[in-house]
Design an enzyme around this catalytic site. Structure first.
Site, short mmCIF file in Angstrom:
data_model
loop_
_atom_site.label_atom_id
_atom_site.label_comp_id
_atom_site.label_asym_id
_atom_site.label_seq_id
_atom_site.Cartn_x
_atom_site.Cartn_y
_atom_site.Cartn_z
N HIS A 12 1.00 -1.38 -0.09
CA HIS A 12 -0.01 -0.11 -0.31
C HIS A 12 0.90 1.29 -0.28
CE1 HIS A 12 -2.75 3.29 1.50
NE2 HIS A 12 -3.53 2.40 0.70
N HIS A 38 1.02 4.07 -3.08
CA HIS A 38 0.17 5.84 -3.09
C HIS A 38 2.11 6.33 -3.43
CE1 HIS A 38 -3.58 5.91 -2.20
NE2 HIS A 38 -3.49 4.26 -1.13
N HIS A 93 -8.08 -1.00 -4.82
CA HIS A 93 -9.06 -0.77 -3.69
C HIS A 93 -9.78 -1.50 -3.46
CE1 HIS A 93 -6.02 2.79 -3.15
NE2 HIS A 93 -6.06 2.80 -1.42
N GLU A 101 -11.47 10.29 -4.59
CA GLU A 101 -9.51 10.10 -4.30
C GLU A 101 -9.79 11.52 -3.86
OE1 GLU A 101 -6.23 9.02 -6.34
OE2 GLU A 101 -4.97 8.71 -4.31
N HIS A 112 -12.37 11.31 -0.43
CA HIS A 112 -11.64 10.33 -0.31
C HIS A 112 -10.54 10.52 1.34
CE1 HIS A 112 -7.62 7.70 -0.71
NE2 HIS A 112 -8.41 7.19 0.29
N HIS A 124 -10.07 10.64 5.47
CA HIS A 124 -8.85 9.41 6.11
C HIS A 124 -8.58 10.79 6.95
CE1 HIS A 124 -7.14 5.52 4.02
NE2 HIS A 124 -7.75 6.33 2.81
N HIS A 145 -12.81 2.10 3.24
CA HIS A 145 -12.91 1.81 1.70
C HIS A 145 -14.17 1.24 1.24
CE1 HIS A 145 -9.39 3.65 -0.24
NE2 HIS A 145 -9.15 4.04 0.85
CU1 CUO Z 1 -5.05 3.61 -0.74
CU2 CUO Z 1 -7.69 5.39 1.12
O1 CUO Z 1 -5.87 4.50 1.54
O2 CUO Z 1 -6.01 4.94 -0.59
#
Ligand code: CUO
Length: 696
Positions: free
Chosen positions: A200, A204, A229, A344, A359, A363, A399
């Site tokens: 992960h 990113h 995701h 996102e 998104h 977070h 998610h």
């Molecule tokens: Cu990979 Cu929310 O964690 O996008």
């Protein structure tokens, strides 16, 4: 490479196992060390010295210098990501490698160490002149983000007292964040898996949502945000079902208390960082943290959500473009990609002001739930950064919600017709799996121990590796055998293999409309179909979603470190992105968890993508392409990601049996879990590893 080694120590201490000293111009030392310059060069002689050039002018670093060296850093934080974006620009603008090295050496002791590693990694990954350079494992540079904090003082003791070479691994307790009183604990081995969290972080890193446009704007990145995701949620759900748990529920009511708690235990004594916990029944609150640039109300989230749903149901996006009547159609071919960037959200969102950043800000709201206005001067929790977010049960609830938005959009497209799915004259007759020592169409899982080297993460400790030993899920490698009858002429096909649960929580057969969302991709590859009967074998280790175990954990246990020219070692940059091989299949159950293995052969003529890519020094990093794409190239499958399960069933289809066309088939398989632990194996440096079968 030495510029990544021990980022927490000053630049002039020995780097790498071969103890190289970087000799930097006096001006590059920090104020504290400048008066000691000559003494420092004598006291840290190194076995070899590399001289770093001095630049005539240093670019303006005031933006990235805005974060102190040891503070937590996260790309989900708008302030941090703005700073990092500036630093990436600076690194990308270096005229050549020498200049990049010099800039990086200058930044090493000044810039926040996590931001420094992140920005330098992005630059090394994307610059033409550094392609093929391997990066060190993030878990080795910053083990405090991946393993229980209790190991660090024990590891420090071991390195001080015991000579390198005679040190014994520090065992990380298996159950260190909770116990069985918390039902979520049943899947902590998944959430806290080092390889999953590394994947992960890497994903990113490869797909930043902000930064120079040519780095952000990768082929279908919004769609891949959705698909990668979505697959995490599908995998997590199958993992939960195999542990007698229900599927994860969407976090869709943001005014209700949240029952799931998380206590991370990742505290970092070096940086005086205690990761905040989230007790049970916390509630979303408006976040007003000016200093972090996180100022967001629950109302904002709700407004963005409503506008996104409006776009989905009207089929139009509001843009700032009077020429086009200020709106743009969500088209069938790239609607999901646009929507991915909106949700996102990335800088490619066509209207950041109107659709906001649902998104990312979700977070942030979750990660500041314990201190929304900064009155306690607390930092974000694990949901605030990609290296740690997947540890927390709330990640999956959030998610699952995000995925539901994408599913709502997909539902507007209707189902694939039989023609969309078929491959004329191709008939997939059977698929089976087999593994050494077990029954046909059974898969076997167990626990295995592996080692991770902590030494780079122990600032100022004596040199030489010290290992932490952790326990993770593993399975016996298996082989697929697929039989295909081609009654037409020779053609190329794409084989798509998925695995899904057969029954729901109540033990009832899953209907296709639910089951399709639970299918996880296991592999995808091309074949040539001759006329007549074709038989293909494929190893589970060749999967297009995973990277090999030894790449996730590198050459662990060997004690050897990459030398300056490390071409012999597995690449760890773009290639570090990929689902860990040890987590390819879910744990299953002692009785044998019942799944369905699905195979489709589609017409490659409709899947082919003209690659515009250039291989990176011969390495394309194609082996985890399904979730990570291909370095410097277009996504290698022209179909919608998740095809054929990304759309709702066509009319009249209620079951998998009714869904399949002759170029597909499926097979019942069982995953049998044995509760025994296979000891860690000492591996030779960078040698491929055989996974041992569990002993009887
Ligand atoms: Cu990979 Cu929310 O964690 O996008």
């Amino acid at each position: 490479l030495y510029l990544f080694d021990r980022p927490g120590e000053p630049i002039f201490t020995g780097k790498g196992d071969d103890n190289v000293t970087l000799e930097v111009p006096t001006e590059y030392l920090t104020e504290r060390y400048k008066p000691l310059a000559s003494d420092i060069q004598k006291r840290f002689p190194g076995d070899r010295t590399i001289r770093v050039n001095k630049l005539n002018t240093i670019p303006d670093m005031s933006v990235p210098l805005g974060l102190s060296r040891d503070s937590p850093f996260s790309v989900f934080n708008p302030n941090h990501s703005t700073m990092a974006s500036k630093l990436i620009e600076i690194f990308m603008a270096a005229k050549n490698v020498e200049e990049l090295i010099s800039l990086a050496a200058y930044c090493h002791d000044r810039i926040n160490k996590y931001m420094y590693v992140y920005a330098l990694s992005v630059a090394v990954l994307h610059r033409q002149d550094t392609r093929g350079v391997d990066l060190l494992s993030h878990a080795e540079m910053f083990p405090c983000l991946y393993v229980d904090s209790s190991v660090f003082s024990r590891a420090m003791e071991e390195t001080v007292v015991v000579q390198a070479g005679s040190r014994t691994p520090i065992e990380i307790p298996f159950d260190y964040t909770s116990n069985n009183l918390d039902i979520e604990h049943r899947v902590s081995y998944f959430r806290e898996d080092i390889g999953i969290n590394l994947h992960h972080w890497h994903w990113h890193l490869v797909y930043p949502y902000r930064g120079p446009v040519d780095i952000v704007n990768k082929d279908r990145r919004g769609e891949l945000f959705f698909y990668m995701h979505q697959q995490i949620i599908a995998r997590y759900n199958m993992e939960r079902l195999s542990n007698d748990m229900s599927r994860v529920t969407r976090l869709n009511d943001w005014r209700d208390p949240i029952p799931e708690a998380y206590f991370p235990k990742l505290d970092n004594v070096n940086a005086n960082r205690v990761w905040p916990s989230r007790p049970s029944n916390s509630r979303f609150k408006n976040v007003d943290r000016e200093k972090d640039l996180v100022v967001v109300d629950i109302d904002d989230l709700e407004r963005w959500r409503n506008r996104i749903f409006d776009a989905i149901h009207s089929g139009y996006i509001v843009v700032n473009d009077p020429k086009n009547n200020d709106r743009m159609r969500l088209r069938v071919n790239d609607g999901i990609n646009v929507l991915g960037n909106i949700v996102e959200s990335s800088i490619l969102s066509p209207n950041l002001i109107y659709y906001g950043s649902l998104h990312n800000e979700g977070h942030n709201v979750i990660s500041y739930i314990h201190d929304p206005d900064n009155r306690y001067l607390e930092n974000y929790g694990v949901m605030g950064e990609p290296a740690t977010a997947m540890r927390d049960p709330i990640f999956y609830r959030w998610h699952a919600y995000i995925d539901d938005i994408f599913q709502e959009y997909k539902a507007t497209l209707g189902g694939y017709s039989v023609q969309d799915l078929s491959f004329e004259n191709v008939n997939v007759q059977s698929v089976e799996v087999s593994a050494v020592g077990i029954q046909r169409n059974e898969l076997a899982t167990f626990w295995q121990q592996s080692d991770v080297d902590l030494s780079r993460g122990l600032d100022f400790a004596p040199r030489g590796s010290v290992l932490a030993r952790f326990t993770h899920l593993q399975h016996i490698p298996f082989t697929y055998k697929i039989a295909v009858e081609n009654s037409g002429s020779q053609r190329n096909g794409t084989v798509r293999i998925f695995l899904g649960p057969k029954f729901d929580e109540a033990g009832l057969p899953l209907l296709f409309r639910e089951q399709r969302k639970l299918f996880v991709e296991l592999d995808k590859f091309s074949v040539s179909l001759k006329k007549g009967r074709n038989e293909f074998s494929r190893q589970s280790t060749e999967s297009s979603v995973t990277i090999p175990h030894e790449r996730t954990y590198r050459n662990l246990g060997s004690g050897s470190r990459p030398a300056e020219n490390s071409a012999a070692l597995p690449a760890f940059n773009f290639c570090g992105c990929g689902w860990p091989q040890n987590m390819l299949i879910p744990k299953g159950s002692p009785e044998g968890y019942q799944c369905q293995l699905f195979v489709m052969v589609s017409n490659a003529a409709n899947d082919v993508v003209q690659s515009n890519g250039t291989a990176a020094n011969g390495q394309q990093c194609t082996d985890a392409a399904s979730y990570c794409g291909v370095l410097n190239s277009r996504y290698p499958d022209a179909r919608n990601m998740g095809y054929p399960f990304d759309r709702v069933p066509r009319d009249g289809v209620a079951t998998l049996q009714q869904f399949v066309t002759p170029n597909m088939t499926f097979q019942d398989v069982r995953i049998r879990f044995t509760n025994r632990t296979v000891a860690a194996v000492q591996r030779p440096a960078a040698a491929p590893t055989q996974t041992p079968a569990p002993t009887k």
